[in-house]
Scaffold this active site. Structure first.
Site, short mmCIF file in Angstrom:
data_model
loop_
_atom_site.label_atom_id
_atom_site.label_comp_id
_atom_site.label_asym_id
_atom_site.label_seq_id
_atom_site.Cartn_x
_atom_site.Cartn_y
_atom_site.Cartn_z
N GLN A 131 -2.01 13.75 2.78
CA GLN A 131 -2.72 12.34 2.60
C GLN A 131 -1.66 11.20 3.04
OE1 GLN A 131 -4.09 11.54 -1.05
NE2 GLN A 131 -5.40 10.11 -0.34
N GLY A 132 -1.78 10.65 4.16
CA GLY A 132 -1.17 9.50 4.60
C GLY A 132 -1.68 8.09 4.46
N SER A 134 -0.44 6.09 1.10
CA SER A 134 0.61 4.89 0.73
C SER A 134 1.87 4.64 1.61
CB SER A 134 1.09 5.63 -0.57
OG SER A 134 0.38 5.95 -1.60
N SER A 168 2.61 13.81 -0.35
CA SER A 168 2.56 15.38 -1.15
C SER A 168 2.39 16.29 0.09
CB SER A 168 1.63 15.47 -2.08
OG SER A 168 1.72 14.47 -3.23
N GLU A 251 -11.74 12.57 -4.14
CA GLU A 251 -10.66 12.87 -5.01
C GLU A 251 -11.23 12.89 -6.24
OE1 GLU A 251 -7.59 10.14 -3.87
OE2 GLU A 251 -5.98 11.64 -4.90
N ASN A 375 -2.89 3.67 -13.91
CA ASN A 375 -3.81 3.20 -15.25
C ASN A 375 -4.31 1.91 -15.27
OD1 ASN A 375 -3.84 5.93 -16.02
ND2 ASN A 375 -2.66 5.44 -18.04
C1 LIG Z 1 3.38 12.54 -7.68
C2 LIG Z 1 2.84 11.61 -6.57
C3 LIG Z 1 2.17 12.23 -5.41
C4 LIG Z 1 1.65 11.30 -4.65
N1 LIG Z 1 0.96 11.69 -3.49
C5 LIG Z 1 0.53 10.67 -2.60
C6 LIG Z 1 0.08 11.56 -1.32
O1 LIG Z 1 0.09 12.59 -1.20
N2 LIG Z 1 -0.39 10.47 -0.39
C7 LIG Z 1 -0.49 9.06 -0.46
O2 LIG Z 1 -0.68 8.56 0.21
N3 LIG Z 1 0.02 8.78 -1.75
C8 LIG Z 1 0.56 9.34 -2.81
N4 LIG Z 1 1.13 8.85 -3.93
C9 LIG Z 1 1.26 7.59 -4.05
C10 LIG Z 1 0.58 7.01 -4.91
O3 LIG Z 1 -1.12 6.84 -4.61
C11 LIG Z 1 0.96 5.60 -5.54
O4 LIG Z 1 2.28 5.65 -6.07
C12 LIG Z 1 0.01 4.72 -6.29
O5 LIG Z 1 -1.16 4.51 -5.58
C13 LIG Z 1 0.61 3.39 -6.87
O6 LIG Z 1 1.06 2.66 -6.09
P1 LIG Z 1 2.50 2.13 -5.58
O7 LIG Z 1 3.52 3.27 -6.15
O8 LIG Z 1 3.07 1.41 -4.51
O9 LIG Z 1 2.84 1.18 -6.91
P2 LIG Z 1 2.32 -0.43 -6.90
O10 LIG Z 1 1.26 -0.51 -6.28
O11 LIG Z 1 3.68 -1.32 -6.32
O12 LIG Z 1 2.39 -0.76 -8.32
C14 LIG Z 1 3.54 -0.99 -9.32
C15 LIG Z 1 3.02 -1.28 -10.66
O13 LIG Z 1 2.16 -2.65 -10.51
C16 LIG Z 1 0.88 -2.36 -11.06
N5 LIG Z 1 -0.22 -3.19 -10.55
C17 LIG Z 1 -0.44 -3.14 -8.97
N6 LIG Z 1 -1.46 -4.01 -8.74
C18 LIG Z 1 -2.05 -4.48 -9.71
C19 LIG Z 1 -3.12 -4.96 -10.07
N7 LIG Z 1 -3.99 -5.67 -9.21
N8 LIG Z 1 -3.52 -5.34 -11.54
C20 LIG Z 1 -2.66 -4.63 -12.45
N9 LIG Z 1 -1.69 -4.02 -12.29
C21 LIG Z 1 -1.28 -3.76 -10.99
C22 LIG Z 1 0.73 -0.97 -11.07
O14 LIG Z 1 -0.39 -0.21 -11.94
C23 LIG Z 1 2.11 -0.30 -11.27
O15 LIG Z 1 2.21 -0.26 -12.71
C24 LIG Z 1 1.79 9.89 -4.97
C25 LIG Z 1 2.56 9.20 -5.81
C26 LIG Z 1 3.00 10.20 -6.85
C27 LIG Z 1 3.88 9.71 -8.05
#
Ligand SMILES: Cc1cc2nc3c(=O)[nH]c(=O)nc-3n(C[C@H](O)[C@H](O)[C@H](O)COP(=O)(O)OP(=O)(O)OC[C@H]3O[C@@H](n4cnc5c(N)ncnc54)[C@H](O)[C@@H]3O)c2cc1C
Length: 397
Positions: A131-132, A134, A168, A251, A375
């Site tokens: 899944q591309g 993020s 992933s 999902e 969360n």
């Molecule tokens: C084990 C694992 C597997 C994954 N696999 C994939 C995958 O296969 N493909 C893929 O595309 N992605 C994948 N991801 C990515 C995952 O979907 C993102 O990590 C997730 O969507 C959060 O985005 P971010 O890490 O950029 O955090 P950010 O969006 O930068 O958030 C940082 C913090 O700010 C908070 N925050 C951000 N915006 C708001 C808001 N509007 N209101 C309140 N709080 C906010 C968040 O809750 C978080 O605590 C994976 C992540 C993990 C950990």
């Protein structure tokens, strides 16, 4: 609300259990109970072979329509299948992204040619997908993707350039579905496309990211003019957001029930350990074990309630609490596992100095409240979409 299984569902249960008993043995004995959270890197080749064995016997994609090789299994049958799979120690599924995300999306939005091209290899267990979505600045804010898709008039192909992150299983995958911007002037959810890319081509670089567990389940993926044919866009260029969102809906669908059975196995391991090492005599730990058990039952009945409330098996608004609930519950289960292990949880005291399963599980559960929607974002969704509260102020998008 239906919380009982019918006689025919129970007959189906026997069929599933018998097949698993006869097949999850011999060459596949070593992968029983393997490949769950924190253990995704183990027995990869064996688990790919297992996907193909499942496919040969028609036990992948059972919820898909018969026309596409599924069994058109009802929600109840899918629950039964997942229960028996976990009970038998079925290994973590390596084809789940194709089966539960890409497949249903193509069935709903793909052209006939796309379905013919991609669905059979997902169903047979031959093609692994990733899944591309993020990117470094587009996680929670997915509409902020910077990866570009430029149409090459001469070659009549799309060229994809940009970076994805946390992808992933990218290193095991043949294909990736990618959200990329087709209109450089557009902002937010406008001007995006949903592309299906072959990972085995020049212009795709996969760099593993080492996780807390010391293993690399996910990766950074760089696209440098990677090519996607015009036939491999789902939906129209510029209208990829709708497809991307529909996929996220899948999902959060029925596959969650399989995950609960995995949780049940982990919980059982913790109870067994507590009985062996005497932790079950600690009143505080006994209480936490009881709470974990109650949480698991609540999760299961709530999911059954939500799923059985709709003939189509689509999640209702109540389903939105599920991600928030399971991720917090599972994170706490990881902590409970460490406390039941006691001081042993902190040491790797015997060769080959590897983390044991509960230690890996604990470390991986740190990510549960992040992936698939953090969360904080889940709370926003519940407030805005389920409870109808005012939308949080957003930027210019
Ligand atoms: C084990 C694992 C597997 C994954 N696999 C994939 C995958 O296969 N493909 C893929 O595309 N992605 C994948 N991801 C990515 C995952 O979907 C993102 O990590 C997730 O969507 C959060 O985005 P971010 O890490 O950029 O955090 P950010 O969006 O930068 O958030 C940082 C913090 O700010 C908070 N925050 C951000 N915006 C708001 C808001 N509007 N209101 C309140 N709080 C906010 C968040 O809750 C978080 O605590 C994976 C992540 C993990 C950990």
């Amino acid at each position: 609300m239906k919380l009982r299984f019918s006689t025919s569902d129970e007959a189906f249960r026997v069929e599933v259990a018998n097949w698993l008993r006869d097949n999850l043995c011999g060459e596949f004995e070593s992968i029983r109970f393997r490949g769950g959270p924190g253990d995704e890197h183990s027995f990869v080749e064996e688990r790919k072979a297992w996907e193909r064995r499942l496919g040969e016997a028609g036990w992948t994609c059972i919820g898909w329509p018969r026309d596409w090789g599924g069994r058109a299994a009802s929600i109840e049958q899918q629950v039964v299948f997942n229960e028996e799979y976990a009970r038998a120690g079925g290994p973590g599924r390596i084809g789940h992204i194709g089966e539960t995300l890409m497949g249903p999306t193509l069935i709903a939005y793909g052209s006939e040619a796309q379905k013919n091209k991609y669905l059979p290899s997902i169903r047979s267990g031959d093609a692994i997908w990733c899944q591309g979505y993020s990117e470094p600045s587009a996680g929670s804010d997915l509409a902020n993707v910077k990866t570009k898709a430029v149409f090459d008039e001469q070659a009549q192909v799309w060229q994809i350039t940009g970076q994805k992150v946390w992808t992933s299983l990218a290193h095991e995958s043949q294909y990736c579905f990618v959200v990329a911007r087709t209109d450089p002037q557009a902002k937010g959810h406008k001007g995006l496309g949903f592309f299906m890319l072959d990972m085995h081509q020049p212009g795709v670089t996969i760099r593993p990211i080492e996780q807390l567990t010391g293993t690399s389940e996910f990766n950074e993926v760089f696209f440098d003019s990677a090519v996607c044919s015009v036939e491999d866009i789902v939906g129209k260029p510029g209208e990829g957001w709708q497809v991307a969102m529909a996929l996220l809906g899948f999902e959060r669908g029925v596959s969650t029930l399989g995950q609960q059975m995995l949780f049940q196995n982990e919980f059982n391991d913790i109870v067994q350990l507590a009985k062996r090492n005497g932790a079950d005599r600690d009143p505080m730990l006994r209480q936490r074990i009881a709470e974990a058990h109650i949480g698991l039952r609540i999760m299961r009945y709530n999911t059954l309630r939500v799923l059985s409330g709709s003939d189509e098996g689509e999640l209702q608004a109540e389903g939105m609490i599920y991600k928030l609930y399971w991720s917090s519950w599972h994170r706490n289960l990881g902590k409970l596992a460490m406390d039941v292990m006691g001081s042993d949880s902190e040491i790797l005291d015997a060769e080959p100095y590897e983390l044991n399963r509960l230690q890996s599980m604990f470390l991986f559960t740190r990510a549960d409240t992040i992936y698939g929607g953090t969360n904080q974002i889940q709370r926003n969704l519940i407030a805005e979409r389920a409870l109808g509260m005012p939308r949080e102020p957003r930027g210019n998008n």
